[in-house]
Design a protein around this motif. Structure first.
Motif, PDB file in Angstrom:
ATOM      1  N   LEU A 123       0.310  -1.189  -0.089  1.00 24.58           N
ATOM      2  CA  LEU A 123      -0.128   0.408   0.156  1.00 24.58           C
ATOM      3  C   LEU A 123       0.580   1.022  -0.320  1.00 24.58           C
ATOM      4  O   LEU A 123       2.129   1.111   1.143  1.00 24.58           O
ATOM      5  N   LEU A 124       0.659   2.565  -1.287  1.00 25.98           N
ATOM      6  CA  LEU A 124       1.212   3.780  -0.861  1.00 25.98           C
ATOM      7  C   LEU A 124      -0.243   4.851  -0.816  1.00 25.98           C
ATOM      8  O   LEU A 124      -0.975   4.376  -1.276  1.00 25.98           O
ATOM      9  N   GLY A 125       0.094   4.986   0.119  1.00 26.91           N
ATOM     10  CA  GLY A 125      -1.185   6.216   0.153  1.00 26.91           C
ATOM     11  C   GLY A 125      -0.804   7.431   1.109  1.00 26.91           C
ATOM     12  O   GLY A 125       0.435   7.814   1.572  1.00 26.91           O
ATOM     13  N   LEU A 126      -1.639   8.573   1.498  1.00 23.51           N
ATOM     14  CA  LEU A 126      -1.178   9.706   1.912  1.00 23.51           C
ATOM     15  C   LEU A 126      -2.870   9.344   3.394  1.00 23.51           C
ATOM     16  O   LEU A 126      -3.417   9.085   3.053  1.00 23.51           O
ATOM     17  N   LEU A 127      -2.129  10.291   3.821  1.00 21.03           N
ATOM     18  CA  LEU A 127      -3.225  10.262   5.044  1.00 21.03           C
ATOM     19  C   LEU A 127      -2.897  11.820   5.966  1.00 21.03           C
ATOM     20  O   LEU A 127      -1.828  12.711   5.518  1.00 21.03           O
ATOM     21  N   PRO A 143       4.887  -4.016   8.228  1.00 24.07           N
ATOM     22  CA  PRO A 143       5.987  -2.566   8.268  1.00 24.07           C
ATOM     23  C   PRO A 143       5.903  -1.606   7.568  1.00 24.07           C
ATOM     24  O   PRO A 143       4.758  -1.768   6.523  1.00 24.07           O
ATOM     25  N   GLU A 144       5.668  -0.478   8.180  1.00 26.69           N
ATOM     26  CA  GLU A 144       5.614   0.561   7.434  1.00 26.69           C
ATOM     27  C   GLU A 144       6.121   2.096   7.954  1.00 26.69           C
ATOM     28  O   GLU A 144       7.054   2.088   8.753  1.00 26.69           O
ATOM     29  N   LEU A 145       6.187   2.554   6.735  1.00 28.62           N
ATOM     30  CA  LEU A 145       7.025   4.270   6.681  1.00 28.62           C
ATOM     31  C   LEU A 145       5.838   5.036   6.191  1.00 28.62           C
ATOM     32  O   LEU A 145       5.180   5.194   5.874  1.00 28.62           O
ATOM     33  N   TYR A 146       5.942   6.034   7.433  1.00 20.86           N
ATOM     34  CA  TYR A 146       5.708   7.615   7.051  1.00 20.86           C
ATOM     35  C   TYR A 146       6.482   8.531   6.774  1.00 20.86           C
ATOM     36  O   TYR A 146       7.783   8.765   7.333  1.00 20.86           O
ATOM     37  N   ALA A 190       0.874  13.017   5.455  1.00 20.07           N
ATOM     38  CA  ALA A 190       2.165  12.537   4.853  1.00 20.07           C
ATOM     39  C   ALA A 190       1.413  11.621   4.275  1.00 20.07           C
ATOM     40  O   ALA A 190       0.261  10.534   4.201  1.00 20.07           O
ATOM     41  N   LEU A 191       2.861  10.992   4.170  1.00 22.50           N
ATOM     42  CA  LEU A 191       2.538   9.580   2.311  1.00 22.50           C
ATOM     43  C   LEU A 191       3.061   8.801   3.605  1.00 22.50           C
ATOM     44  O   LEU A 191       3.629   8.385   4.508  1.00 22.50           O
ATOM     45  N   TRP A 192       2.432   7.704   3.094  1.00 20.57           N
ATOM     46  CA  TRP A 192       2.736   6.614   3.896  1.00 20.57           C
ATOM     47  C   TRP A 192       3.083   5.154   2.927  1.00 20.57           C
ATOM     48  O   TRP A 192       1.908   4.929   2.120  1.00 20.57           O
ATOM     49  N   CYS A 193       4.115   3.878   3.369  1.00 21.03           N
ATOM     50  CA  CYS A 193       3.566   3.148   2.559  1.00 21.03           C
ATOM     51  C   CYS A 193       3.474   1.643   3.628  1.00 21.03           C
ATOM     52  O   CYS A 193       4.445   1.635   4.881  1.00 21.03           O
ATOM     53  N   TRP A 194       2.896   0.032   3.321  1.00 21.45           N
ATOM     54  CA  TRP A 194       2.602  -0.223   4.172  1.00 21.45           C
ATOM     55  C   TRP A 194       3.715  -1.562   3.249  1.00 21.45           C
ATOM     56  O   TRP A 194       3.238  -1.272   1.876  1.00 21.45           O
ATOM     57  N   THR A 195       4.246  -2.470   3.668  1.00 19.74           N
ATOM     58  CA  THR A 195       5.796  -2.755   2.595  1.00 19.74           C
ATOM     59  C   THR A 195       5.020  -3.927   1.803  1.00 19.74           C
ATOM     60  O   THR A 195       5.610  -4.555   1.363  1.00 19.74           O
TER      61      THR A 195
END
Ligand SMILES: [Fe+2]
Length: 205
Positions: A123-127, A143-146, A190-195
């Motif tokens: 997942l790549l998205g915006l919060l 695992p998640e990157l913000y 924020a941009l976020w990604c679940w890998t």
């Protein structure tokens, strides 16, 4: 196919990846590797039903602020904002997260089942989070990157103290790590990604 939207969404993905590639931080290599593996070609493109939310009233201010950090990325976000399908997690009620939370919270997928490209367990998205909010401790297998594109947000990991993170910080949450976010005077974009392991949603602690 809406060629302009396709071009704009691709520009958003490639600009985000380029912006992340220029930074240093935990989890970045994994995010960049997973993004590079995703099909963002015309055959994978589809248009989700656009959906707005009350928190979007803060988006112009956030995009304006993001222009200072990364003008190409901010303009790419603005170019797709009317096409995004904004979501809220059904279990996140005002009773649990504070009066007015549902009017001050939302996320949209760029890559993912509700996004422009389905992705392969990514997942790549915006919060977005409005001012004076506390998105309390939660966790998930992914695992998640913000990457906060605005300033003035505070982040806690593993139940630790909230630390103010600057605009453009790289924030990494390993699988199942507890994490929480606070905003004060200003909203957060924020941009976020679940890998990986994206099938299980976030759970409040
Ligand atoms: Fe999370």
């Amino acid at each position: 196919m809406n060629q302009d939207l396709f071009d704009n969404v691709r520009r958003l993905v490639t600009t985000a990846a380029a912006g992340l590639a220029a930074r240093r931080g935990e989890g970045l290599a994994e995010v960049l590797e997973r993004l590079a593996q995703q099909d963002i070609g015309p055959g994978a493109f589809r248009e989700p039903e656009p959906r707005s939310l009350p928190v979007l009233r803060h988006l112009p201010q956030c995009v304006g602020e993001a222009m200072v950090l990364d003008p190409r990325l901010a303009s790419a976000i603005a170019s797709v904002e009317d096409a995004l399908q904004w979501q809220q997690s059904a279990s996140y009620t005002d009773d649990l997260l504070g009066a007015g939370f549902s009017e001050n919270y939302g996320w949209a997928e760029i890559i993912g089942p509700r996004g422009f490209f389905p992705g392969d367990d990514v997942l790549l998205g915006l919060l977005m989070l409005g001012p004076e909010r506390h998105y309390r401790d939660h966790y998930h297998p992914a695992p998640e990157l913000y990457w906060p594109l605005t300033a003035g947000s505070f982040w806690s990991r593993d139940g630790g103290p909230f630390v103010e993170q600057p605009q453009g910080a790289i924030i990494w949450h390993p699988s199942m790590a507890l994490h929480a976010t606070i905003t004060r005077a200003t909203p957060l974009l924020a941009l976020w990604c679940w890998t990986r392991d994206t099938a299980t949603p976030a759970q409040l602690a």
